[in-house]
Structure formats: C-alpha cells, structure tokens
Design an enzyme around this catalytic site. Sequence first.
Site, PDB file in Angstrom:
ATOM      1  N   GLU A 499      26.688  -5.210 112.037  1.00 35.61           N
ATOM      2  CA  GLU A 499      26.002  -4.844 110.794  1.00 35.61           C
ATOM      3  C   GLU A 499      26.783  -5.368 109.602  1.00 35.61           C
ATOM      4  O   GLU A 499      27.919  -4.937 109.351  1.00 35.61           O
ATOM      5  CB  GLU A 499      25.842  -3.321 110.686  1.00 35.61           C
ATOM      6  CG  GLU A 499      25.127  -2.913 109.400  1.00 35.61           C
ATOM      7  CD  GLU A 499      24.937  -1.411 109.265  1.00 35.61           C
ATOM      8  OE1 GLU A 499      24.559  -0.951 108.183  1.00 35.61           O
ATOM      9  OE2 GLU A 499      25.178  -0.708 110.265  1.00 35.61           O
ATOM     10  N   LYS A 631      26.792  13.815 125.191  1.00 38.40           N
ATOM     11  CA  LYS A 631      25.938  12.681 124.817  1.00 38.40           C
ATOM     12  C   LYS A 631      24.521  13.112 124.449  1.00 38.40           C
ATOM     13  O   LYS A 631      23.560  12.379 124.697  1.00 38.40           O
ATOM     14  CB  LYS A 631      25.910  11.628 125.937  1.00 38.40           C
ATOM     15  CG  LYS A 631      27.288  11.069 126.280  1.00 38.40           C
ATOM     16  CD  LYS A 631      27.273  10.121 127.441  1.00 38.40           C
ATOM     17  CE  LYS A 631      28.686   9.650 127.750  1.00 38.40           C
ATOM     18  NZ  LYS A 631      28.767   8.786 128.931  1.00 38.40           N
ATOM     19  N   ASP A 707      33.787   5.529 124.657  1.00 37.63           N
ATOM     20  CA  ASP A 707      32.419   5.500 125.164  1.00 37.63           C
ATOM     21  C   ASP A 707      31.465   5.508 123.974  1.00 37.63           C
ATOM     22  O   ASP A 707      31.343   6.521 123.282  1.00 37.63           O
ATOM     23  CB  ASP A 707      32.166   6.716 126.056  1.00 37.63           C
ATOM     24  CG  ASP A 707      30.830   6.639 126.783  1.00 37.63           C
ATOM     25  OD1 ASP A 707      29.989   5.802 126.381  1.00 37.63           O
ATOM     26  OD2 ASP A 707      30.621   7.403 127.733  1.00 37.63           O
ATOM     27  N   HIS A 806      22.844  -5.853 100.870  1.00 38.57           N
ATOM     28  CA  HIS A 806      22.322  -6.171 102.202  1.00 38.57           C
ATOM     29  C   HIS A 806      21.431  -7.412 102.167  1.00 38.57           C
ATOM     30  O   HIS A 806      21.396  -8.182 103.138  1.00 38.57           O
ATOM     31  CB  HIS A 806      21.552  -4.975 102.763  1.00 38.57           C
ATOM     32  CG  HIS A 806      22.439  -3.958 103.420  1.00 38.57           C
ATOM     33  ND1 HIS A 806      22.665  -3.935 104.772  1.00 38.57           N
ATOM     34  CD2 HIS A 806      23.179  -2.951 102.895  1.00 38.57           C
ATOM     35  CE1 HIS A 806      23.490  -2.940 105.067  1.00 38.57           C
ATOM     36  NE2 HIS A 806      23.816  -2.325 103.944  1.00 38.57           N
TER      37      HIS A 806
END
Length: 850
Positions: A499, A631, A707, A806
């Site tokens: 990004e 998660k 992770d 951006h």
Amino acid sequence: MSMTMYSSDDKICGWNYVCPNIDKLQSPDALGVTITRCVAVMYLYFQFRDLKKMGSRYLLAISGLFTMFSSFMFSLAVVNLFKNDYTGLNEALPFFLLLIDLSKASALARFALRSTSPDEVQYNIAQGMAILGPIITLDAIVETLVIGVGTLSGWKGLETISCFGCLSVLANYLAFMTFYPACLTLVLELCREVNHGRPVWQLHQLMHKEVEEGQKLNPVIQRVKVIMSAGLMFVYAHSWWLAKNAKTDDSKEEVIIIDPTIAHKVKPEIALWQFYLSRMLNADHAITLLLAVLLGLKYIFFDVDIDTEFQKCQYASEESQTVIGDVEPNNSLDNNRNDPSSRVQFSLGDENLEQSVKMVTAATQTPPGNLPALVRLKSHQIARSTEECLEIMKSEDGAKMLTDEEILALLDQKLIPSYKLENILQDYERAVYIRRKMISQKLDNIDVMEQLPYTSFDYSTTHRVCCENVLGYVPIPLGVAGPLLLNGKNYYVPMATTEGCLVASTHRGCRALSDSGGVQSYLLQDGMTRSPVVRFACAEKAMQMKFWLEKSSSFQFVKEKFDETSRFARLDKLQVCQAGRLLYIRFIAKTGDAMGMNMLSKGAENCISALKEKFPEMEILSVSGNYCSDKKSAAVNWVQGRGKYVVSEAVVCEKVINGVLKTSAATLVDLNISKNLIGSAMAGVQGGFNAHSANIVTAVYIATGQDPAQNVSSSNCITLMETTGPNNCDLYISCSMPSLEIGTVGGGTNLHAQSTCLRMLGVQGPNTENPGNNAKTLAQIVCAAVLAGELSLMAALAEGHLVKSHMLHNRSFVQGSSQSTSHPNLVQSVSSCNTLSEDTQYQTNIKLTS
C-alpha cells in the site's frame, strides 16, 4: 635405458661409448631391479584406478603425470648443468616412479568436482590449495629429508640417486603448487558434458563427501612427520660437523672413479633404435614391459566396476542419457528447460570431448542470482518403466536417482503424493520445481508461473514449519519507518506492504513523535489463551465442574498439569463459561518469547485429559471452542485481552503539530471524537475505535514473521486525543491495544529475512536473561508504530490531504502512466501532498528523513 643420454651430449654407454666401470655402478641384483620396476608399474596402475573412480579414465591422470614428467625433466635439466657423468641412474628410474604420488592430484581434483558450475571451479581449486598446501609442503620436506639420508652413505651410486631424488621431489612440489592447478582448471573447463550418463549433481555429492573425509587429518601422523623432520635435520647437522672435523687420511671411503683416459668413444655397430630394442628384449625389461601392457589392457577393457559408489550414481538403463544444469535466466526456469542453448553442461568425461568443447553455452551471460541452486536430472530418451522406477525408489539412493519426468509420471499415477516430494527427494528446491511443473501442466497457461520465483530460498526453514506444497515465494516490498523514539531508545520499524503512502505516513508520524520527546509504552497484561469445549449429560453436571474449577485448590491441580508440558508456558488463570450443558474453559498463560498458541494447545489438552479422569462423564469435543478467541473479531479479546495488552502515549508539542503535521491540536481532537469514537460506535465495531491500526500491525507482522491472520484481534485499538499544555495547544495522544498476539521465536520468525527484521529491532529470538522480554518489547514497538500511523493519518484527514497523496503515490505508474502524464496540473497541485512542509524533505512522502 642409460640415463646418460640426458646428462651428456652424445655419450650413450654400450652404443657409442665405452664405460669400463659401469658394472660397478649398476646394481648387482638384476632380480631386485626387475621387482622394483614391476612394483613401480603396479603403483602407477593403482594410481590411475583411484583417479578413474572420480569418472575420468585418462584426463586427470594424464594431467597429473604430465605435471610429474615436467618436474622430472626439470630435474634432469638442472643435473645437466653440473656436467657430471650420472651413468647408472637408469637403475634408479623405478625408484623415481615410486615418488610419483597422484593422490595429491586426486585430492585437489575432488575439490574441483564440488563445483556445480564452471564459475565455481577456480574458487574450489583455490580452496583446495589452501587446505592441501600445508600438508603437501610438510610431505615434501619429509620426503626430501628421508631420501637425502642416502647422501650420507658414502656410496657414490647411492649418493647420486639420492641427490637426484631430492631434486625431483622439490621440482615435483613446485610443479604441483604452480602448474598443476592451472592444468586442472583447463581440463575441467574443456569438459562440460556428462560422461556415461552420469549426473554431475550426484558426482558433486560424492566428491563433497570424499573431500570432507579427506580433510579429517590425523594429528598423530602430522606430529610424527614434524618430529621426523627435526630428527633428520639433526642427523644432517651432526654428519656435516663430523665431516668438517675428520682428517683426510682417516677416510676409508671407497670411491668408484671412471678413468676418463680409459673411457672412450667407439663407432656404433647398430642403429640407436635397434640398440634400445635389444635392451628392451632383455629378460628383466621384457617382464616389466609385459606387465605394463597387461595392466594397461586390464585398465582399458576390464576395469568397469571399480567403484560401487560411483556406479550407484549411474542409470540402470544404458539407453537413458541424462543432462544437467538447466540454467534459466530471469527466473523463466520452466520455459527454457528444453532449450539446449540455455543449459550449462559440466562433467569430467573425456569421451566426445570435441562435442563438449562446442557446447559453450549462453548461460555464462546469466546473472549469478538467476542460476538455479541445484543441478537436476532430465531424460532425453524413453524413461524407465514404472516397475523399474519403483524398484529404484526402494533402493538405498531412493527417488533422487529418478529423472524429473519419471517422478512426474509417478505423481500422475498417484504412486507418489505431491506433499511428500521434499521427504522423498531429500532436495527441497528440486521438489518445488517438480511440483511447479506438475501444476503448470494442468493449467491453461503452462507459463503462468514464470514470474513466480522459487530459487535462492532456504526451504529447510519452511519445511514442516511454515508451509506445505510449496511452489515458491511471493516477494513483498519492505520499507522502514523511523527513527521512532520509544522509551528513550530509537527504533527503525520494518514494514512489509504493497500500500503506497503507508510507510511514508508512518515515518512522518515517527518524526513528529521523536521531535516531541518520543513515546512511552507500557505492558499491562501478558497472557495467551486457549479454550477447549466439553460437554456433559446435563447442565447440572457442567455447573458442578465449573464450580470445582473455580476453587483455588483445583486451579493448583490444573496448573501443575499445564506447566509440566513446557519449560516456558505458565498458567496464570482460568475463565470458565457455561452454555447449557456445554462448558468452555479459557486457559490464560504466559509463553515466554513465543506467541504461544502451540504451547497453550499442548497444555490445555494435557489438562483436559487429566480432568477426564476426575469427571469420567465429561465428553471432550474440541481443544478449541472459539472462546479463546483466535483469528476472529471477539468481544472477549477486546474486554479481557489476549496476548500482550499494551498502552502507548505521547505529547506532541504545538510547534511540531503546526510545522510537521500542518494542523492544530484542537482540529485533531475534534476529528478523533467524530471519526474514531462516534463513527465507530455508529458502525457497531468491536475494538475498532481507531483510524487504521490494522495497516501498521499487518505490515510489521509480515516483516517480522508473525501470523498475518492474527491482525484481526491484534488490531484491536482505541485511539484517544486530548488538548494539553499551558494554552491547550499541545496534543496528548494514546493508543490502547489489549490483544497483541505476537512473538519472537517459532513460526515465520525463523525465516532468514524475517529474523533479519527482528534483529533490526534488537528482539530476534529468545531473551536468555529475561525470557519473554523480547516479545514484550516487540509488542510495545508495534503499539508505538500504530500511534505514529494514527497521528499522521488523522492529520492528513484533518487537512484534506489523504486523497491527493494517494492519487499521486498509491497508483500504479506502470498501468496508469497515461493518466499521470495527461493531468500535469493534478501532479503539480499535489506536489506538497501528505501535509509535508515545502522547506523539508517531507515535501514528497516518498523521501524519508533520518
């Protein structure tokens, strides 16, 4: 053959020159001379056999012999300078042959054979010389001193032989240390094709093993050689001293002198070649010649199975021919595999040498980084049958002796499971290549994986740890934000992301915080969780167990069972929740520097098994009942915490807010209330009272081997802002993150790139002095980086710079180059994007300040 033909111009005893005392100089024992000659021939034969075991019938041995012959001729040339009569050296010729030691050539050749490409030959030979040089030097010294003892004998013939022997040893040493490495390099450079279907990568493994064995020196032997050399030097010094002080009339040494007045030239009766032929037809010469011919024939025609280890590296089928190398530039490994022009071929075979010289390939133009890390087998003819392949797999060498095509055939027939290729082949990269080829053949576009790299990666760090059915790896850009002043220490934060503007924005926040005195971070709680689910016959039974677990004595029982499963995991508390007849037991434990999920699972399973004995009616449904919760967005993690609970805070002064962030404290506070607090509440989010904490958490997690899926809970964060200072123009900002699931050991932290990022932060691996401190420090760094990212983004939103930055930096110039060039006004209008000062390096958010 008389050696005087080399030491004088035209004097050959027995042909054109009469040497009356020649019999006194020659050995009286003809049988002993014949035996010595035969032993010398046998010795050379076995030397050739040793070199043949490495796959070269002639080239290596001939190169070694040529080196020895050069040193021999050099010795004769030096002897000839003295203009002495060395008649009788012909009897010593077998002795000189025994001085030839091709094992030195063999040892150095083994180092060269470790090369997987021609580019490595010179380096490996240099490495071999560095290892073998001191050993060969010591051997040469010992041989010279031992042979030199003969010069003290007082017998003229033995003195002559000894002097010549010492000179030959020294010349041989100099030739081996200078000429032979160059000769060996040239030989290997000329030989670049496979001999007898032998795959070079198998030969490389064999030679590597032999070299390692050869490097295991016996220190006792080396010590004995040194002591022997010192003793011989003492003997020489003592003999020289005695000879210096001895009187001439006491010398009774018998010296054989050839009277030059008696020795004279004669007219030869036969031609020179007839003279030599008659000498060779003598009984002693004939026996030696016959033995040499027989051994030569045996070597050429009958020595075909002299090395069983080498024979195991050959194909069972004579019709199968293999090649190696398959160098494919630019990672287009799959597409160029059948292109002979892109293949490096390298071996020791001397057959078809002319053809191998022509096969100088274009692979020398391939950058070293694109060369495959291993050399593979590939068949150009009909592959062996399935039955033969299965038999080979059952042999000692196993599937590594099969070609790629044969392994693919076994995969298609479901005789080999794809996920076991690494274990079967014992070659990680070759397993990945074959799996890629298998998958590519089943896709519409067989070249789809050309841009997916797989070479130059250590798959041993991922095997049975991080990933299965590996096809390669996906490179992700890695940026750095910082320095970030945290708890009085500067950190450079690695961030792996695709990004645009994320790293630059976080970097700006780090500068603003560092210029204002830095960030303070605190660890409030540390405890990873795992929650098994069990079931009883009724709710009452479940309630009884719940009440029992909540007793302190029961907790001690469970804690003992839990702690015995790990050196680091320590149970802190239990949280028990009941739903009907289901019971959820949430184990909370410290896990040192590991994230700890495996520790918790192992400990929880052991505890549940122990509880089963106390409550036989209990039914174990799962070691994880989602009350952990792992998660998934869960209120229990937001409220109770999971992993590391960290709070970071900072005060940003008015000058920095105005100069770096281009906004004001009041504006930031107002926006934070409207966006992060009220807006998030309106959306009904859980733990999402922030601007973009998940961006920073995920980028740092990928860079440090965490992770990435655990960013779901780890990104739980509430960002608070208040005005402070004398005039309420400064900004107080804090980020509270109750569920950072993070560690510095295990999983992806063992990968080389990820462990490097951890070393950048000073937290790689376990903390040996204070276990758990590295993981705690990393959690504080992540929370402080989130604080920097929150501050910078909120400032950009407050001043309306987000979209502009951006549009300029987060769009692909490869795909959208036409848009960027067709709107020059837009580019000019956003040249100061991301709220950066025109008089600083922050004018573009790509440039970073130190």
